[in-house]
Design an enzyme around this catalytic site. Structure first.
Site, PDB file in Angstrom:
ATOM      1  N   ALA A   1      32.695  42.674  38.650  1.00 18.60           N
ATOM      2  CA  ALA A   1      32.014  43.522  39.634  1.00 18.60           C
ATOM      3  C   ALA A   1      31.691  44.892  39.048  1.00 18.60           C
ATOM      4  CB  ALA A   1      32.878  43.662  40.889  1.00 18.60           C
TER       5      ALA A   1
ATOM      6  N   GLY B   1      39.967  39.709  36.822  1.00 20.10           N
ATOM      7  CA  GLY B   1      38.693  39.201  36.315  1.00 20.10           C
ATOM      8  C   GLY B   1      37.526  39.542  37.215  1.00 20.10           C
ATOM      9  N   CYS B   2      37.733  39.396  38.506  1.00 18.21           N
ATOM     10  CA  CYS B   2      36.659  39.685  39.462  1.00 18.21           C
ATOM     11  C   CYS B   2      36.338  41.176  39.503  1.00 18.21           C
ATOM     12  CB  CYS B   2      37.031  39.154  40.841  1.00 18.21           C
ATOM     13  SG  CYS B   2      37.193  37.348  40.862  1.00 18.21           S
ATOM     14  N   THR B   3      37.362  42.012  39.324  1.00 23.04           N
ATOM     15  CA  THR B   3      37.141  43.454  39.260  1.00 23.04           C
ATOM     16  C   THR B   3      36.322  43.801  38.024  1.00 23.04           C
ATOM     17  OG1 THR B   3      39.159  43.944  40.485  1.00 23.04           O
ATOM     18  CG2 THR B   3      38.276  45.710  39.089  1.00 23.04           C
TER      19      THR B   3
ATOM     20  N   ALA C   1      37.941  35.946  43.999  1.00 22.13           N
ATOM     21  CA  ALA C   1      38.718  36.803  44.899  1.00 22.13           C
ATOM     22  C   ALA C   1      38.571  38.278  44.554  1.00 22.13           C
ATOM     23  CB  ALA C   1      40.192  36.417  44.836  1.00 22.13           C
TER      24      ALA C   1
END
Length: 157
Positions: A53, A48-50, A43
């Site tokens: 990325a 974590g995804c930030t 998401a």
């Protein structure tokens, strides 16, 4: 916990065409003749995804210098991806797979353990696809933090 079909080294990468954060279609075929990292994340705009990325963003010059592009795929809609791109100044395409068809085809959606419970969801995964569309590396259940550094070590980039 049942395993969904997973890709392995030597498999032909499943083709896809998905909308990016600007609602422009992007296909795997667009990268023919170049290597591309295709990574799947749960998401946009989550911690974590930030982190993952931003790690790819910060490594992009070295990766592209070695002839490797980067594409991220999540179930998020293009409008949310656009906010993510803008907020974190992401400089590579983020693609929207709300139907989870591409995620499933790549083995990046299915049963996983989350805080000890079995749930259906995105399995954080990263693939290196070679110039001919063949899987050169397949990594499932990767950690968001430190993953890009490990990947760069594995690829000697």
């Amino acid at each position: 916990m049942s395993e969904n079909a997973r890709l392995t080294v030597g498999d032909k990468a499943p083709e896809f065409t998905l909308l990016d954060s600007t609602e422009k279609p992007v296909s795997l075929a667009d990268y023919e003749g170049r290597k591309v990292i295709v990574y799947f994340y749960p998401a946009a705009m989550t911690p974590g995804c930030t982190k993952q990325a931003c790690d790819f963003r910060d490594s992009l010059a070295e990766l592209t210098g070695q002839g490797i592009d980067v594409v991220g795929i999540s179930p998020d809609k293009p409008a949310k991806l656009a906010k993510f791109v803008e907020r974190d100044e992401l400089t590579f395409p983020l693609l929207s797979d709300p139907e989870k068809e591409v995620l499933t085809a790549w083995g990046a959606f299915g049963e996983k353990k989350l805080y000890g419970k079995v749930v259906q969801g995105v399995i954080r995964s990263t693939f290196l696809v070679d110039e001919n569309g063949v899987i050169e590396a397949a990594q499932y259940n990767v950690r968001a933090t430190g993953h890009v550094a490990k990947l760069r070590r594995d690829l000697s980039v």
